[in-house]
Every structure is written in C-alpha cells, then in structure tokens.
Write an enzyme that holds these catalytic residues in place. Structure first.
Site, PDB file in Angstrom:
ATOM      1  N   GLU A 112      47.728  58.513  57.915  1.00  0.00           N
ATOM      2  CA  GLU A 112      47.541  59.924  57.642  1.00  0.00           C
ATOM      3  C   GLU A 112      46.473  60.146  56.604  1.00  0.00           C
ATOM      4  O   GLU A 112      46.276  59.342  55.714  1.00  0.00           O
ATOM      5  CB  GLU A 112      48.820  60.498  57.038  1.00  0.00           C
ATOM      6  CG  GLU A 112      49.965  60.480  57.971  1.00  0.00           C
ATOM      7  CD  GLU A 112      51.213  60.957  57.262  1.00  0.00           C
ATOM      8  OE1 GLU A 112      51.877  61.806  57.826  1.00  0.00           O
ATOM      9  OE2 GLU A 112      51.474  60.493  56.138  1.00  0.00           O
ATOM     10  N   CYS A 143      42.645  63.212  50.573  1.00  0.00           N
ATOM     11  CA  CYS A 143      43.447  62.103  50.058  1.00  0.00           C
ATOM     12  C   CYS A 143      43.551  61.060  51.171  1.00  0.00           C
ATOM     13  O   CYS A 143      44.040  61.352  52.259  1.00  0.00           O
ATOM     14  CB  CYS A 143      44.828  62.636  49.674  1.00  0.00           C
ATOM     15  SG  CYS A 143      45.968  61.359  49.141  1.00  0.00           S
ATOM     16  N   CYS A 150      52.402  49.139  52.112  1.00  0.00           N
ATOM     17  CA  CYS A 150      51.936  48.612  50.826  1.00  0.00           C
ATOM     18  C   CYS A 150      52.850  47.461  50.429  1.00  0.00           C
ATOM     19  O   CYS A 150      54.061  47.508  50.644  1.00  0.00           O
ATOM     20  CB  CYS A 150      51.978  49.695  49.745  1.00  0.00           C
ATOM     21  SG  CYS A 150      51.341  49.136  48.142  1.00  0.00           S
ATOM     22  N   CYS A 154      56.945  49.355  44.786  1.00  0.00           N
ATOM     23  CA  CYS A 154      57.433  50.230  43.725  1.00  0.00           C
ATOM     24  C   CYS A 154      58.649  51.005  44.250  1.00  0.00           C
ATOM     25  O   CYS A 154      58.579  51.624  45.308  1.00  0.00           O
ATOM     26  CB  CYS A 154      56.343  51.188  43.268  1.00  0.00           C
ATOM     27  SG  CYS A 154      54.812  50.321  42.817  1.00  0.00           S
TER      28      CYS A 154
HETATM   29 FE1  SF4 Z   1      52.052  50.826  46.726  1.00  0.00          FE
HETATM   30 FE2  SF4 Z   1      53.366  51.243  44.428  1.00  0.00          FE
HETATM   31 FE3  SF4 Z   1      51.162  52.708  45.034  1.00  0.00          FE
HETATM   32 FE4  SF4 Z   1      53.472  53.036  46.397  1.00  0.00          FE
HETATM   33  S1  SF4 Z   1      53.112  53.483  44.231  1.00  0.00           S
HETATM   34  S2  SF4 Z   1      51.419  52.903  47.261  1.00  0.00           S
HETATM   35  S3  SF4 Z   1      54.282  50.916  46.461  1.00  0.00           S
HETATM   36  S4  SF4 Z   1      51.268  50.501  44.652  1.00  0.00           S
END
Ligand code: SF4
Ligand code: SAH
Length: 392
Positions: A112, A143, A150, A154
C-alpha cells in the site's frame, strides 16, 4: 562503470538486482544507468531513448503507458522489464484528504501507499508534522513502503507482527509514488488547495527502509535526481528503527533528507521491550550515530515516540527523554498509539499526551503530537499491515 546489465555487480544496485521479487532476473529499470537505457533501446534513434528516460523520470516503467512509443518497441520493453504493479483498490478517508492505494505485485504480494493532502489554507485537520512551520502552499505527501512485512518485530506495530515476507524492488517502491502522482493529476480527485504534484515523500509505510538499503538508496537517488523525479531532498523523510550501520551509510550519501529515528523509550531497559533491535544497537550507540549524522549533514533529526498508555508516557519517562534529548535540541514527534488488532495497547488520554509534550518543551525540545490520519481505513503511517492478501 563496470556495472553489468544483467545480475550486475555494481555499487548499490547490486543486491537489489539479485533479489528480484516477481519475475526473477529482469532488469529493474530504475537502477539502470544511462548507457544501460541506451543499450536496452539498441537500434532506436536517440529521441526514443530520451522518451523512455522521460517516462522513467516520472516513475513510469510500464511500457503500456508509454503511448508515444511504437507498439513493437513497447512490446520489446515489456519482455525485458519487470511486470509493473497494478492498482487493486483505492479508498479515501478524512473527506478526501487521505487516499490509500493497494497495489498488486507480480508475485501476488500486495503493498500500500498513502497520500496525505494538506490544503493551502486552513487545513481541516491540524497536522503536527508541519508544526508551526506550515507554509501556505499546501502539500501532498506520499507515505511509501520498502518491504512487504518487516523483520524487526516491534510489539506495537501491525506490520511487525507477521514478520518479513520479502524485500521490495526499486521499481515497486517507485510505483507507489507514481500511482499517487497520477491521482494528484486528476482534478476530480484532488481536494481544493492541494498541489497537483507530489511535494513530500515519507518512508513510513510498511517495513524498515534501512533493512532494504539498496532499494531505499536507489529510490532516494531517483527521487532527488535533477534529471529524475527532481524533488528537493529537504522534502523527503526516511524513518528508521535505528539500524546504526545503515544510518552511517545513509549519511555518506550526503543528501539533505530528514532522518526520523523511532526512539519510543528513554532507557535501554524499556526500549529493549518496545524495539527488539535495541538489544543489538542500544541507545548510546544509536544516539552517537545520530550526533554524527547531525554533525556531518547539518540537518536536525526528528525523533519519533509512539505514546502507549501505561507503558512509556509517565512523567518520569518524559523527564528521562528530556534529559536525553534536551542537550541535542532535537525535535520529537509524538505519535499516539494507533489501535491495532491483536494488540491491547492504546494511546493515553489527550491531557496526558499534552502534559508529556510540555515536559519535553520545558527541557528545551520541540515536541509535536501527530494527528493520525486515515485510521478508519488503516492508512495511518506506520499502520500499514498487509493482510490484504485476501483482497487480491
Ligand atoms: Fe518494522 Fe518496527 Fe518499523 Fe513496525 S515499527 S515497521 S516492526 S521497524
Ligand atoms: N520501520 C520504520 C518506518 C515505518 S513505521 C520505523 O519503525 O521507523 C513509521 C512510524 O510509525 C514509526 O515511528 C513507527 O514506530 C510508527 N508506528 C508503528 N506502529 C504504530 C502504532 N500502532 N501506532 C502508532 N505509531 C506506530
């Protein structure tokens, strides 16, 4: 110039070409140097090369759109270039000021990109990114994502939950900008007072841009290249979770972009929990490279801080953060935790958010609270999660 045309082993395009998602082995048109574009069009007159370069400079790599080229040439290009992403879905929110576009990639992956419009005067939604520095011109901010998923994990982030599915290729990153640029050219879709072109690009979509440095750097070069997209580097922000070696590489590009560092906690003890990569690159190491970055580039860094009720927004957290960043005269962008399916955390009440910001300001920082946009269509930056496989 020893870069080779297929599977090249040149500078930064290297890894990118080899990790071809989708049609393996095809050239990424945006990592081609000039000679390579010419070689691609061997036997064609020079003006054809100029035409193709013109399309690439606009972010268009789909031969079907290059209507000023003869059909046979378009067909030839289609055979050597990767299959371009196609738009699966387009939704809007915030009274037409936020647009989310869902793109299908050649291998069935979906990504996206989000367009955030800030009209010329009296924006209906206050936005803190602009702080008090808002010019009257209006902005159109895209954006973009650099990875499908990822790997950073997190625990507050939707993208981080499913892990990394794959790296995006340069043409897939650039397609996100091109498709939004198209939207902006459409008067019927463009809200009043919004520029008809992309004015800002933020790398705050899915993924960690510095965990895909080849594609990120190639995109930055294309974005800011005078004969490419030609956007001022000052209008580009790369957000990172804090991959120290890659920040150092970014620094060496000497582009006056804005670096945004996702801090989220003032102590290692807490940051280890919220940002797992902190165990590898703890705060002292991260802040040292940030200082180096500021000294080298003369650009201020923005620190991002997601506000999670009962986790990192107590008064003592604000004081610790003030102690840490106050001497650096940094800017802190406070992001109220966006509710995410499967994650129990929420943002603190507005009063607590303001108090947090005031303590930072008293410590000599500038602090702004980001107004989340497009939350009803899951389009807030950093909120793109791609369980859209089902949509495709
Ligand atoms: Fe990746 Fe952490 Fe950024 Fe989310 S906040 S995209 S998990 S690095
Ligand atoms: N990987 C990069 C860039 C993408 S995330 C990074 O982490 O910096 C962009 C921003 O959105 C980051 O600051 C991230 O911490 C934030 N973010 C992620 N999940 C969020 C959530 N649930 N609520 C609010 N902000 C979030």
């Amino acid at each position: 110039g020893e870069r080779q045309r297929a599977g090249g082993r040149g500078a930064d395009g290297e890894g990118e070409r080899q990790r071809a998602g989708g049609r393996g082995g095809r050239l990424d048109p945006f990592t081609l140097v000039d000679d390579e574009v010419a070689a691609l069009l061997a036997g064609e007159p020079a003006y054809r090369v100029r035409q193709v370069r013109g399309w690439l400079a606009r972010g268009v790599a789909d031969p079907a759109v290059m209507t000023d080229l003869p059909k046979a040439l378009r067909e030839r290009l289609r055979e050597v270039l990767p299959t371009p992403p196609t738009t699966l879905r387009h939704v809007t929110a915030d009274g037409g000021l936020t647009h989310k576009v869902l793109l299908a990639l050649a291998d069935g992956e979906a990504i996206e990109s989000v367009l955030l419009c800030y009209p010329r005067d009296g924006a209906p939604l206050s936005n803190s990114e602009a702080g008090g520095r808002r010019k009257s011109r209006g902005r159109a901010t895209v954006c973009i994502s650099t990875q499908a998923g990822c790997a950073m994990g997190c625990p507050f982030c939707a993208t981080g939950q499913a892990g990394l599915r794959r790296q995006l290729r340069v043409h897939e990153v650039i397609a996100q900008i091109a498709v939004v640029a198209d939207l902006l050219r459409d008067e019927a879709l463009r809200p009043d007072g919004v520029p008809d072109h992309v004015t800002n690009v933020v790398f705050m979509g899915m993924g960690e841009p510095l965990a895909n440095p080849d594609a990120t750097f190639a995109t930055l070069r294309w974005l800011t290249g005078a004969d490419q997209f030609n956007l001022s580097a000052r209008n580009v922000t790369v957000s990172t979770i804090g991959l120290v070696p890659a920040i150092r590489r970014l620094m060496r590009l000497e582009l006056p972009i804005t670096l945004a560092v996702s801090l989220h906690a003032p102590t290692d003890q807490l940051r280890d929990q919220l940002v797992p990569i902190n165990r590898t690159h703890p705060l002292a190491e991260l802040l040292a490279v940030c200082d180096e970055y500021v000294a080298t580039t003369r650009r201020r860094i923005t620190f991002e801080y997601v506000m999670i009720d009962g986790v990192n927004t107590a008064v003592h957290h604000a004081r610790q953060l003030g102690d840490l960043l106050g001497p650096r005269r940094a800017h802190v962008n406070l992001i109220p935790m966006n509710p995410t399916p499967g994650i129990a955390w929420v943002a603190p009440p507005v009063g607590a958010q303001r108090r947090f910001a005031q303590i930072l300001e008293a410590a000599g920082l500038t602090a702004t609270i980001r107004h989340n946009r497009g939350t009803d269509i899951d389009a807030a930056c950093g909120q793109l999660d791609a369980n859209y496989q089902m949509a495709s």
